[in-house]
Design a protein around this motif. Structure first.
Motif, mmCIF file in Angstrom:
data_model
loop_
_atom_site.group_PDB
_atom_site.id
_atom_site.type_symbol
_atom_site.label_atom_id
_atom_site.label_comp_id
_atom_site.label_asym_id
_atom_site.label_seq_id
_atom_site.Cartn_x
_atom_site.Cartn_y
_atom_site.Cartn_z
ATOM 1 N N ASP A 58 8.278 21.065 -13.602
ATOM 2 C CA ASP A 58 9.729 20.785 -12.873
ATOM 3 C C ASP A 58 10.307 22.130 -13.084
ATOM 4 O O ASP A 58 11.341 22.172 -12.958
ATOM 5 C CB ASP A 58 10.231 19.611 -13.276
ATOM 6 N N THR A 59 9.764 23.443 -13.189
ATOM 7 C CA THR A 59 10.254 24.428 -13.673
ATOM 8 C C THR A 59 11.286 25.226 -12.795
ATOM 9 O O THR A 59 12.334 25.576 -12.930
ATOM 10 C CB THR A 59 9.353 25.693 -14.093
ATOM 11 N N PRO A 86 4.486 17.764 -19.801
ATOM 12 C CA PRO A 86 5.145 16.501 -19.215
ATOM 13 C C PRO A 86 4.807 15.530 -20.087
ATOM 14 O O PRO A 86 4.302 15.380 -20.793
ATOM 15 C CB PRO A 86 4.101 16.346 -17.760
ATOM 16 N N ALA A 87 5.798 14.446 -19.973
ATOM 17 C CA ALA A 87 5.824 13.368 -20.726
ATOM 18 C C ALA A 87 4.353 12.823 -20.948
ATOM 19 O O ALA A 87 3.578 12.323 -20.101
ATOM 20 C CB ALA A 87 6.723 12.004 -20.352
ATOM 21 N N GLY A 88 4.207 12.379 -22.100
ATOM 22 C CA GLY A 88 2.624 11.941 -22.562
ATOM 23 C C GLY A 88 1.569 12.914 -22.639
ATOM 24 O O GLY A 88 0.438 12.405 -22.950
ATOM 25 N N ARG A 89 1.983 14.116 -22.218
ATOM 26 C CA ARG A 89 0.668 15.237 -22.189
ATOM 27 C C ARG A 89 0.623 16.159 -23.146
ATOM 28 O O ARG A 89 0.087 17.285 -23.227
ATOM 29 C CB ARG A 89 0.684 15.556 -20.544
ATOM 30 N N CYS A 90 1.497 16.034 -24.315
ATOM 31 C CA CYS A 90 1.816 16.771 -25.170
ATOM 32 C C CYS A 90 0.448 17.022 -26.300
ATOM 33 O O CYS A 90 0.234 16.160 -26.763
ATOM 34 C CB CYS A 90 2.988 16.816 -26.160
ATOM 35 N N LYS A 91 -0.268 18.110 -26.472
ATOM 36 C CA LYS A 91 -1.357 18.124 -27.303
ATOM 37 C C LYS A 91 -1.163 17.715 -28.704
ATOM 38 O O LYS A 91 -1.900 17.096 -29.254
ATOM 39 C CB LYS A 91 -2.054 19.567 -27.068
ATOM 40 N N LYS A 130 25.707 24.168 -20.792
ATOM 41 C CA LYS A 130 24.935 24.373 -19.338
ATOM 42 C C LYS A 130 24.353 25.659 -19.329
ATOM 43 O O LYS A 130 23.503 25.899 -18.560
ATOM 44 C CB LYS A 130 25.908 24.188 -18.404
ATOM 45 N N ARG A 131 24.440 26.578 -20.323
ATOM 46 C CA ARG A 131 23.520 27.712 -20.328
ATOM 47 C C ARG A 131 22.215 27.490 -20.743
ATOM 48 O O ARG A 131 21.370 28.416 -20.820
ATOM 49 C CB ARG A 131 24.106 28.592 -21.300
ATOM 50 N N LEU A 132 21.788 26.338 -21.293
ATOM 51 C CA LEU A 132 20.544 25.897 -21.980
ATOM 52 C C LEU A 132 19.961 24.700 -21.251
ATOM 53 O O LEU A 132 20.666 23.725 -21.097
ATOM 54 C CB LEU A 132 21.032 25.735 -23.339
ATOM 55 N N VAL A 133 18.694 24.949 -20.701
ATOM 56 C CA VAL A 133 18.294 23.480 -20.343
ATOM 57 C C VAL A 133 16.755 23.563 -21.031
ATOM 58 O O VAL A 133 16.116 24.386 -21.334
ATOM 59 C CB VAL A 133 17.969 23.562 -18.799
ATOM 60 N N TYR A 134 16.246 22.179 -20.795
ATOM 61 C CA TYR A 134 14.852 21.719 -21.370
ATOM 62 C C TYR A 134 14.218 21.299 -20.149
ATOM 63 O O TYR A 134 14.806 20.464 -19.478
ATOM 64 C CB TYR A 134 14.905 20.656 -22.374
ATOM 65 N N THR A 135 12.997 21.883 -19.792
ATOM 66 C CA THR A 135 12.329 21.054 -18.698
ATOM 67 C C THR A 135 10.744 20.712 -18.968
ATOM 68 O O THR A 135 10.342 21.591 -19.800
ATOM 69 C CB THR A 135 12.451 22.092 -17.304
ATOM 70 N N ALA A 136 10.276 19.752 -18.235
ATOM 71 C CA ALA A 136 8.841 19.764 -18.376
ATOM 72 C C ALA A 136 8.228 20.673 -17.610
ATOM 73 O O ALA A 136 8.849 21.173 -16.320
ATOM 74 C CB ALA A 136 8.405 18.434 -17.906
ATOM 75 N N SER A 137 7.051 21.198 -17.563
ATOM 76 C CA SER A 137 6.269 22.213 -16.886
ATOM 77 C C SER A 137 6.385 21.914 -15.444
ATOM 78 O O SER A 137 6.086 22.706 -14.572
ATOM 79 C CB SER A 137 5.151 22.556 -17.504
ATOM 80 N N LEU A 174 18.756 24.538 -11.466
ATOM 81 C CA LEU A 174 19.835 23.920 -12.001
ATOM 82 C C LEU A 174 20.539 24.611 -13.188
ATOM 83 O O LEU A 174 21.892 24.664 -13.186
ATOM 84 C CB LEU A 174 19.342 22.363 -12.878
ATOM 85 N N LEU A 175 20.044 25.517 -13.804
ATOM 86 C CA LEU A 175 20.341 26.362 -14.634
ATOM 87 C C LEU A 175 21.166 27.546 -14.094
ATOM 88 O O LEU A 175 22.370 27.842 -14.531
ATOM 89 C CB LEU A 175 19.304 27.165 -15.349
#
Ligand code: SF4
Ligand code: SF4
Lengths: 222, 147
Positions: free
Chosen positions: B118-119, B77-82, B109-116, B125-126
């Motif tokens: 919200d998988t 999630p935003a701000g929590r990347c090591k 639309k075959r590809l998405v990025y998500t924060a953990s 959505l995918l």
């Protein structure tokens, strides 16, 4: 460095349509640095082309290889075997690299995969800016290290046009006014006197206007 | 995958999308990718990475070459990347490849990025995007084996 940009996939596809086996040849120097034609880009382009052609009845076999520099014969010789086993070479080098390849491999089809764009610098990660037009007669000493030939939108050599606003060029607010930069820098260096030098009409003969240029260093010729 | 598996999928009348997930090992509980929905789980193949920023354009394209219908990249999630901004880098790389997929006709639309965090929503959505686009149109013969 030479800055280049990969051509649109549709254009590359049309170039490659007549061929079944293609070598995608990256160059590990300038075009790698600007993310147009290094190892990663060669691999990605290979997959993109296989996927693009895979949706049609046409199949294509690609081989990817990257040499250190395509503008030097000693390096491109390493690609000889790969060139020989493919019908065409899609070179991701700048125009000089493509031509060096065409010179060395007279019987191979050489196709450009990138548009060679300018001589520039990496200003910050991901941003490359044009700095030099290779005019063949450098006057950066007069201009405090900022090139008006390249960076002034009107190539003015004797001061600004008057359209500059808040340090930005009137052509676009995204462009710094080169003359603002020159004056600021000469002032900071205490070299305002340079601004009084009159620069006569530029002699373009040392530039491309004189035909293809050569650089001969006798001391290196055997 | 083998060529035969690809053929089965094309012959089947019901489209059951295969999804390939690349996830950051720090982003998920116990470093394991899972979903609440067993039906979705059966369609998912996952690969863990030390950081989502390790994702490369070629990995995503290779997944499609190997027969994936959709690909998802999971970061912290935003701000929590090591590694401070690895998730931002991953999201940008995914956006770049989405444009490339549009350019080559496969569909971004075959590809998405998500924060953990919200998988499940991202998979939904995918799947919605895949329902519009249909199966990966690359003919099975053109699909590569994983190398
Ligand atoms: S004056 Fe000529 S050689 Fe010097 S930086 Fe400008 S274009 Fe390049
Ligand atoms: S605004 Fe500055 S950079 Fe733009 S054309 Fe005028 S002098 Fe050149």
């Amino acid at each position: 460095m030479i800055v280049a940009k990969q051509k649109p996939i549709a254009e590359i596809k049309e170039m490659l349509r007549p061929y079944q086996k293609v070598l995608i040849l990256g160059c590990g120097t300038c075009v790698k640095t600007c993310f147009a034609g290094g190892e990663d880009e060669a691999a990605t382009l290979g997959a993109a082309l296989r996927l693009a052609f895979g949706q049609e009845s046409k199949s294509i076999e690609t081989e990817e290889l990257t040499v250190e520099r395509q503008c030097e014969d000693a390096f491109i010789q390493e690609a000889a075997q790969a060139v020989a086993r493919n019908e065409a070479v899609l070179s991701l080098a700048c125009g000089a690299g493509v031509q060096a390849m065409a010179r060395r491999f007279a019987k191979s089809v050489l196709l450009p995969g990138v548009n060679t764009t300018f001589i520039g610098v990496l200003e910050k990660p991901g941003l490359f800016t044009e700095e030099c037009s290779g005019c063949g007669d450098c006057d950066l000493d007069t201009f405090g290290g900022i090139c008006p030939v390249t960076r002034c939108s009107k190539r003015l050599m004797n001061g600004p046009c008057g359209g500059s606003k808040n340090g930005k060029c009137e052509v676009s607010p995204d462009i710094d006014c080169a003359w603002q930069l020159i004056i600021d820098r000469l002032t900071a260096l205490g070299l305002q006197g340079n601004l009084k030098r009159y620069i006569p009409a530029k002699d373009w003969r040392p530039s491309l206007a004189g035909g293809p240029r050569r650089l001969l260093r006798e001391d290196h010729v055997i | 995958m083998t060529g035969t598996e690809g053929c089965d999928r094309y012959m089947s009348s019901k489209f059951e999308p295969k999804i390939h997930v690349f996830f950051c090992v720090n982003a998920l509980d116990r470093g394991v990718f899972s979903t609440q929905d067993p039906e979705k789980a059966a369609r998912i193949q996952s690969v863990k990475m030390p950081c989502s920023s390790m994702i490369k354009d070629i990995f995503m394209l290779k997944a499609f070459e190997c027969g994936a219908d959709g690909v998802m990249v999971v970061g912290c999630p935003a701000g929590r990347c090591k590694r401070v901004d690895g998730n931002i880098r991953a999201a940008k790389r995914v956006a770049w490849v989405q444009k490339l997929l549009d350019e080559i006709g496969l569909g971004g639309k075959r590809l998405v990025y998500t924060a953990s965090s919200d998988t499940d929503a991202a998979i939904t959505l995918l799947l919605k995007g895949l329902a519009e686009l249909g199966p990966n149109p690359v003919k099975p013969a053109a699909q590569a084996s994983p190398r």
